[in-house]
Design an enzyme around this catalytic site. Sequence first.
Site, PDB file in Angstrom:
ATOM      1  N   LYS A  13       0.820  -1.227   0.000  1.00 23.77           N
ATOM      2  CA  LYS A  13       0.000   0.000   0.000  1.00 23.77           C
ATOM      3  C   LYS A  13       0.846   1.266   0.000  1.00 23.77           C
ATOM      4  CE  LYS A  13      -2.406  -0.090   3.777  1.00 23.77           C
ATOM      5  NZ  LYS A  13      -1.840  -1.275   4.375  1.00 23.77           N
ATOM      6  N   ARG A  88      -9.405   2.397   8.794  1.00 25.94           N
ATOM      7  CA  ARG A  88      -8.939   1.064   9.151  1.00 25.94           C
ATOM      8  C   ARG A  88     -10.053   0.277   9.851  1.00 25.94           C
ATOM      9  NH1 ARG A  88      -3.101   1.155   8.654  1.00 25.94           N
ATOM     10  NH2 ARG A  88      -2.230  -0.545   9.840  1.00 25.94           N
ATOM     11  N   ARG A 127      11.491  -6.959   5.402  1.00 22.78           N
ATOM     12  CA  ARG A 127      11.472  -5.534   5.080  1.00 22.78           C
ATOM     13  C   ARG A 127      12.406  -4.767   6.026  1.00 22.78           C
ATOM     14  NH1 ARG A 127       5.861  -2.200   4.833  1.00 22.78           N
ATOM     15  NH2 ARG A 127       5.745  -2.454   7.094  1.00 22.78           N
ATOM     16  N   ARG A 160      11.245  -2.657  11.425  1.00 18.31           N
ATOM     17  CA  ARG A 160      10.225  -1.986  12.239  1.00 18.31           C
ATOM     18  C   ARG A 160       9.815  -2.917  13.362  1.00 18.31           C
ATOM     19  NH1 ARG A 160       5.581   0.289   8.359  1.00 18.31           N
ATOM     20  NH2 ARG A 160       4.310  -0.654   9.989  1.00 18.31           N
ATOM     21  N   ARG A 171      -1.208  -8.349  13.440  1.00 17.93           N
ATOM     22  CA  ARG A 171      -1.693  -7.305  12.528  1.00 17.93           C
ATOM     23  C   ARG A 171      -2.587  -7.916  11.443  1.00 17.93           C
ATOM     24  NH1 ARG A 171       3.703  -4.757  10.626  1.00 17.93           N
ATOM     25  NH2 ARG A 171       2.425  -3.309   9.430  1.00 17.93           N
TER      26      ARG A 171
HETATM   27  P1  AMP Z   1       0.872   0.911   8.922  1.00 16.02           P
HETATM   28  O1  AMP Z   1       2.183   1.537   8.627  1.00 16.02           O
HETATM   29  O2  AMP Z   1      -0.247   1.487   8.080  1.00 16.02           O
HETATM   30  O3  AMP Z   1       0.914  -0.594   8.853  1.00 16.02           O
HETATM   31  O4  AMP Z   1       0.493   1.306  10.432  1.00 16.02           O
HETATM   32  C1  AMP Z   1       1.314   0.917  11.519  1.00 16.02           C
HETATM   33  C2  AMP Z   1       0.512   0.958  12.802  1.00 16.02           C
HETATM   34  O5  AMP Z   1       0.027   2.286  13.031  1.00 16.02           O
HETATM   35  C3  AMP Z   1      -0.723   0.081  12.830  1.00 16.02           C
HETATM   36  O6  AMP Z   1      -0.421  -1.264  13.160  1.00 16.02           O
HETATM   37  C4  AMP Z   1      -1.548   0.784  13.914  1.00 16.02           C
HETATM   38  O7  AMP Z   1      -1.059   0.513  15.208  1.00 16.02           O
HETATM   39  C5  AMP Z   1      -1.267   2.250  13.637  1.00 16.02           C
HETATM   40  N1  AMP Z   1      -2.244   2.823  12.677  1.00 16.02           N
HETATM   41  C6  AMP Z   1      -1.992   3.284  11.408  1.00 16.02           C
HETATM   42  N2  AMP Z   1      -3.109   3.737  10.838  1.00 16.02           N
HETATM   43  C7  AMP Z   1      -4.110   3.566  11.742  1.00 16.02           C
HETATM   44  C8  AMP Z   1      -5.508   3.823  11.749  1.00 16.02           C
HETATM   45  N3  AMP Z   1      -6.141   4.354  10.681  1.00 16.02           N
HETATM   46  N4  AMP Z   1      -6.220   3.512  12.854  1.00 16.02           N
HETATM   47  C9  AMP Z   1      -5.619   2.978  13.934  1.00 16.02           C
HETATM   48  N5  AMP Z   1      -4.314   2.693  14.003  1.00 16.02           N
HETATM   49  C10 AMP Z   1      -3.547   2.980  12.921  1.00 16.02           C
END
Ligand code: AMP
Length: 218
Positions: A13, A88, A127, A160, A171
């Site tokens: 994404k 989300r 990654r 990460r 996740r």
């Molecule tokens: P990502 O980089 O999009 O995978 O986001 C990493 C982490 O950030 C996720 O596992 C959540 O803990 C938090 N996060 C990102 N976007 C959201 C969202 N829209 N709502 C809630 N938590 C989020």
Amino acid sequence: MRLVLLGPPGSGKGTQAKMVSEKMGIPQISTGDILREAVARGTELGKKARSYMDAGQLVPDDVMLGLMERRIGEADCVGGYILDGFPRTLAQALALDEILSRRSEAIDLAILIEVGDDTVVKRLTRRRVCPACHALYNLDTDPPKDDNRCDRCGVELVLRSDDEETTVRTRLNVYRNDTLPLADYYDSKGILRKVDGEGTIDDVFSSIMEVLTEVRQS
Ligand code: AMP
């Protein structure tokens, strides 16, 4: 074009959102990046978000909604944007629609990037990310030129903390339970399109651009 990119963690994404953003000249809004930066800077937002992120859980909706309402109200969002990592949950999608309808706006299109669990686990645990510029690498398919250092800034790359395998599995469960229902929501509004995310970065990008071209012509 107000676009939502949906897909499991590791579906590409972020990479695709960046490419589409550059191609279309509209900003990419990555909630994950915004939150990670807040954590790195130790801001109030970062303090609230950190424990959820490290556990692979979602940050509470009230925190996310305030953040997003401010962000999409900024000047660079007038001509549209690509949302990457938001909404989300169904609650976030409904709240987003409400925020937008107050501004006589709406989401135009949601693209779901489909990828299997095995691919996700393999991609994420391999990654690496640059803590300075957020550039992403994959040790198998897109390694840095110099051993574990960012090609652009020379900073040492890191895994990460939420890309550890057990957290990745958490996740994926959160994605299945909370985020995947959003595909049905956008489908019921007639604005969902799906693309196969198993191919190369360029293959997936071509599929996304095909969808975007089709939708803009219709
Ligand atoms: P990502 O980089 O999009 O995978 O986001 C990493 C982490 O950030 C996720 O596992 C959540 O803990 C938090 N996060 C990102 N976007 C959201 C969202 N829209 N709502 C809630 N938590 C989020």
